[in-house]
Each structure stands twice: as structure tokens, then as C-alpha cells.
Design a protein around this motif. Structure first.
Motif, mmCIF file in Angstrom:
data_model
loop_
_atom_site.group_PDB
_atom_site.id
_atom_site.type_symbol
_atom_site.label_atom_id
_atom_site.label_comp_id
_atom_site.label_asym_id
_atom_site.label_seq_id
_atom_site.Cartn_x
_atom_site.Cartn_y
_atom_site.Cartn_z
ATOM 1 N N GLU A 61 0.837 -1.100 -0.061
ATOM 2 C CA GLU A 61 -0.045 -0.065 -0.142
ATOM 3 C C GLU A 61 0.959 1.395 0.002
ATOM 4 O OE1 GLU A 61 -3.434 -0.158 2.612
ATOM 5 O OE2 GLU A 61 -3.552 -2.282 2.510
ATOM 6 N N ALA A 64 -0.880 4.700 0.692
ATOM 7 C CA ALA A 64 -1.232 5.020 1.969
ATOM 8 C C ALA A 64 -0.444 6.188 2.412
ATOM 9 C CB ALA A 64 -1.386 3.949 2.978
ATOM 10 N N ARG A 79 -4.670 10.691 10.484
ATOM 11 C CA ARG A 79 -5.249 9.368 10.096
ATOM 12 C C ARG A 79 -4.791 9.159 8.675
ATOM 13 N NH1 ARG A 79 -6.808 14.087 10.045
ATOM 14 N NH2 ARG A 79 -8.546 14.053 11.186
ATOM 15 N N VAL A 80 -4.864 7.838 8.395
ATOM 16 C CA VAL A 80 -4.147 7.305 7.237
ATOM 17 C C VAL A 80 -5.147 7.321 6.079
ATOM 18 C CG1 VAL A 80 -3.150 5.288 5.895
ATOM 19 C CG2 VAL A 80 -2.580 5.763 8.241
ATOM 20 N N LEU A 81 -4.989 7.826 4.788
ATOM 21 C CA LEU A 81 -5.736 7.978 3.520
ATOM 22 C C LEU A 81 -5.151 7.327 2.351
ATOM 23 C CD1 LEU A 81 -6.645 11.535 4.123
ATOM 24 C CD2 LEU A 81 -8.343 9.805 4.531
ATOM 25 N N ILE A 82 -5.807 7.182 1.733
ATOM 26 C CA ILE A 82 -5.404 6.714 0.254
ATOM 27 C C ILE A 82 -4.932 8.129 -0.684
ATOM 28 C CG2 ILE A 82 -5.644 5.351 -1.836
ATOM 29 C CD1 ILE A 82 -5.011 3.721 0.181
ATOM 30 N N ALA A 95 -9.553 11.605 -0.859
ATOM 31 C CA ALA A 95 -11.025 11.790 -0.761
ATOM 32 C C ALA A 95 -11.413 11.201 0.571
ATOM 33 C CB ALA A 95 -11.638 10.686 -1.979
ATOM 34 N N SER A 96 -12.820 11.750 0.866
ATOM 35 C CA SER A 96 -13.311 11.559 2.019
ATOM 36 C C SER A 96 -14.750 12.261 2.380
ATOM 37 C CB SER A 96 -12.433 12.113 3.288
ATOM 38 O OG SER A 96 -13.006 11.620 4.389
ATOM 39 N N SER A 100 -17.066 14.417 7.851
ATOM 40 C CA SER A 100 -16.264 13.507 8.865
ATOM 41 C C SER A 100 -15.377 14.633 9.941
ATOM 42 C CB SER A 100 -15.195 12.757 8.299
ATOM 43 O OG SER A 100 -14.259 13.476 7.434
ATOM 44 N N ARG A 101 -14.617 14.135 10.893
ATOM 45 C CA ARG A 101 -13.642 15.019 11.599
ATOM 46 C C ARG A 101 -12.842 15.683 10.815
ATOM 47 N NH1 ARG A 101 -9.406 14.264 16.371
ATOM 48 N NH2 ARG A 101 -11.058 13.265 17.666
ATOM 49 N N LYS A 102 -12.091 15.187 9.879
ATOM 50 C CA LYS A 102 -11.120 15.748 9.152
ATOM 51 C C LYS A 102 -11.726 16.806 8.330
ATOM 52 C CE LYS A 102 -10.394 11.876 6.983
ATOM 53 N NZ LYS A 102 -11.883 11.169 7.248
ATOM 54 N N GLN A 159 -19.404 9.074 8.407
ATOM 55 C CA GLN A 159 -18.044 8.923 9.022
ATOM 56 C C GLN A 159 -17.761 9.509 10.247
ATOM 57 O OE1 GLN A 159 -14.511 10.079 6.899
ATOM 58 N NE2 GLN A 159 -14.093 7.685 6.344
ATOM 59 N N SER A 160 -17.233 9.231 11.163
ATOM 60 C CA SER A 160 -16.725 9.648 12.543
ATOM 61 C C SER A 160 -17.989 10.198 13.249
ATOM 62 C CB SER A 160 -16.004 10.970 12.025
ATOM 63 O OG SER A 160 -14.931 10.543 11.257
HETATM 64 C C1 LIG Z 1 -4.843 2.123 4.465
HETATM 65 C C2 LIG Z 1 -5.997 3.142 4.886
HETATM 66 C C3 LIG Z 1 -6.602 3.855 3.895
HETATM 67 C C4 LIG Z 1 -7.711 4.649 4.214
HETATM 68 N N1 LIG Z 1 -8.266 5.489 3.070
HETATM 69 C C5 LIG Z 1 -9.058 6.255 3.624
HETATM 70 C C6 LIG Z 1 -9.676 7.170 2.453
HETATM 71 O O1 LIG Z 1 -9.153 7.122 1.405
HETATM 72 N N2 LIG Z 1 -10.442 8.142 2.854
HETATM 73 C C7 LIG Z 1 -11.079 8.078 4.112
HETATM 74 O O2 LIG Z 1 -12.017 9.000 4.399
HETATM 75 N N3 LIG Z 1 -10.811 7.291 5.002
HETATM 76 C C8 LIG Z 1 -9.685 6.311 4.671
HETATM 77 N N4 LIG Z 1 -9.264 5.452 5.882
HETATM 78 C C9 LIG Z 1 -9.835 5.704 7.319
HETATM 79 C C10 LIG Z 1 -9.135 6.808 7.895
HETATM 80 O O3 LIG Z 1 -7.937 6.474 8.606
HETATM 81 C C11 LIG Z 1 -10.159 7.389 8.934
HETATM 82 O O4 LIG Z 1 -10.472 6.552 10.072
HETATM 83 C C12 LIG Z 1 -11.433 7.893 8.582
HETATM 84 O O5 LIG Z 1 -11.381 8.730 7.361
HETATM 85 C C13 LIG Z 1 -12.055 8.805 9.509
HETATM 86 O O6 LIG Z 1 -11.126 9.977 9.938
HETATM 87 P P1 LIG Z 1 -11.392 11.289 10.761
HETATM 88 O O7 LIG Z 1 -12.759 10.708 11.681
HETATM 89 O O8 LIG Z 1 -10.272 11.877 11.276
HETATM 90 O O9 LIG Z 1 -12.218 12.173 9.689
HETATM 91 C C14 LIG Z 1 -8.118 4.512 5.461
HETATM 92 C C15 LIG Z 1 -7.614 3.941 6.698
HETATM 93 C C16 LIG Z 1 -6.621 3.157 6.215
HETATM 94 C C17 LIG Z 1 -5.737 2.345 7.456
#
Ligand SMILES: Cc1cc2nc3c(=O)[nH]c(=O)nc-3n(C[C@H](O)[C@H](O)[C@H](O)COP(=O)(O)O)c2cc1C
Length: 231
Positions: A61, A64, A79-82, A95-96, A100-102, A159-160
Motif C-alpha cells: 500500500e 497510503a 489518520r491514514v488515507l489513500i 477523498a473523504s 467527517s472529523r477531518k 463517517q466519524s
Molecule cells: C490504509 C488506509 C486507507 C484509508 N483510506 C481512507 C480514504 O481514502 N478515505 C477516508 O475517508 N478514510 C480512509 N481511511 C480511514 C481513515 O484513516 C479514518 O479512519 C477515517 O477517514 C475517519 O477519519 P476522521 O474521523 O479523522 O475524519 C483509511 C484507513 C487506512 C488504514
């Protein structure tokens, strides 16, 4: 699942975690050499080169990345995102859900920071900048290429949020799947493609003798400047 067996932990024994941590090697192996003198004028081609090397080197990955935002009191959260894209203008995309919190934090304070680490090459990249939504059309395009499960999840738009009862998730997903089956082009209104437009980008190359190499790019009106940093 393959891999090594998990260590047998006696919960609560003082020093157990510390002993586990100290037994792990870091920044070891045959690491590439990074010559900052040969680095391009612009950080994006260098990011693309390092990403291609990470992919070729079978980093799991490699797309990430950690995103950090801050709340109104200045308390950071990561937090981790793609990573969805990086463009020639020096924007990193993810993208999200905007609720959400972010998403909420970015609406109040658009400053964000990204970090990736590719252990097989001992490479870290850090990016700081301003985060803005990339627009409804691009968010919709991002949503529509996602898997059915990912779209259903995003369509729940929760989300969140605090989860009072785990059963609510399955109910919301079933409802979202039914809505998507009835209207396959449906786009979750909350789904947002964000662009973090870099102010600075740092490339960090580990060295097993700890002579790490660091190069920072800073955006200026004319382009980018490059600065070496002490390890
Ligand atoms: C490898 C990996 C990839 C992730 N990719 C995404 C993503 O692309 N978008 C997303 O919203 N959350 C993704 N998540 C989940 C976020 O880490 C996070 O839990 C979620 O976005 C809520 O975050 P927030 O409460 O700070 O807004 C991913 C988590 C992991 C471990």
C-alpha cells in the motif's frame, strides 16, 4: 494469515512492550543513495520517481499516507488515507466524507500535512499545504470509480459520527445498496475529493549509518527553491 507468529505478551508486565520495540531493527537493509544535487527543480517528478520505486520494490500500500489536521484549539489529529493523485501544480489528492472529523476541521482551518514512509527504501516524504475541495464534478468522478461497497459506505454519510448501536451500520448499508441499485449514477452528496496544495515538500532518505539525506522544496512565486537539511 501468513507471517511470523505474534509474540506471547504477558499483559501488564513492566517493560514488555519496550523489550519488543527494542528488538526491532529500523532503517536497515540495502537502501538506495539519494543525490540531492541531481534532484529535479520540481518536487512532483521526484515524488513520482520515488513512488514508482516503492511500487517496484513491493512496498505494501505505497499509496497510503498520513494526513494531519488541527481542530479550532490547535490540537492536531492524524489518520491514514489513500492518495488519489498528484498533479503538476503540486497538489496531493485524497477523498473523504466532508462531514467527517477531518472534513469539519478542514472547513475551519484548511492547513494540512501529509507523510508517507516507504520502509523498503528507507524513504519518507512530508508535504504541508492548504487543503481545498477539488469541486463537485471531480468529487463525483472519484466517487463513481469506487467499488460498490466503498460507494455504499460513503453514501451512508456517517463517517466519524458516534455509533450508538453497531447494527445501525448494516441497516444503513442495506439502504445505501438499495439506493445505488436503483440509481447506479447516484453520488453521495457529502463525498469530497480534496487537494492539498503544497507549500513545502521534504524528501528524506535514510542511511544505515544514520547519515540521512534531507531535501526540502519550498514554493515561491517563481517555482520551487531547494534546501538541504541536517539529518
Ligand atoms: C490504509 C488506509 C486507507 C484509508 N483510506 C481512507 C480514504 O481514502 N478515505 C477516508 O475517508 N478514510 C480512509 N481511511 C480511514 C481513515 O484513516 C479514518 O479512519 C477515517 O477517514 C475517519 O477519519 P476522521 O474521523 O479523522 O475524519 C483509511 C484507513 C487506512 C488504514
Amino acid at each position: 494469515m501468513g507471517g511470523r507468529a505474534a509474540p506471547d505478551l504477558t499483559v501488564g508486565t513492566p517493560g514488555t512492550v519496550r523489550a519488543l520495540l527494542r528488538a526491532i531493527p529500523a532503517l536497515a537493509g540495502n537502501l538506495p543513495v539519494f543525490d540531492p544535487e541531481a534532484a529535479p527543480d520540481d518536487p512532483v517528478p521526484l515524488f513520482a520517481q520515488w513512488l514508482a520505486t516503492a511500487i517496484g520494490g513491493h512496498v505494501p500500500e505505497p499509496h497510503a499516507m498520513t494526513l494531519s489536521t488541527v481542530d479550532p484549539a490547535g490540537r492536531p489529529s492524524s489518520r491514514v488515507l489513500i492518495c488519489r493523485d498528484v498533479d503538476a501544480a503540486g497538489s496531493w489528492y485524497f477523498a473523504s466524507g466532508a462531514a467527517s472529523r477531518k472534513g469539519r476541521e478542514l472547513r475551519v482551518n484548511p492547513h494540512g500535512a501529509l507523510a508517507v514512509y516507504w520502509p523498503q527504501q528507507g524513504r519518507q516524504i512530508r508535504v504541508r499545504g492548504t487543503v481545498t475541495p477539488a469541486g463537485a464534478q471531480r468529487s463525483a468522478a472519484d466517487f463513481l470509480v469506487r467499488s460498490p461497497e466503498s460507494r455504499a459506505e460513503a453514501l451512508t454519510g456517517r463517517q466519524s459520527d458516534v455509533l450508538e448501536d453497531p447494527a445501525e451500520v448494516e441497516i444503513a448499508l442495506q439502504e445505501a445498496r438499495a439506493r445505488l441499485a436503483a440509481a447506479p449514477d447516484l453520488v453521495a452528496p457529502d463525498w469530497t475529493l480534496y487537494a492539498l496544495t503544497a507549500d513545502d515538500v521534504e524528501f528524506w532518505q535514510a542511511d544505515d549509518q544514520r547519515r540521512h539525506t534531507r531535501l526540502r522544496y519550498d514554493r515561491t512565486d517563481q517555482g520551487w527553491t531547494r534546501t538541504r537539511l541536517w539529518p
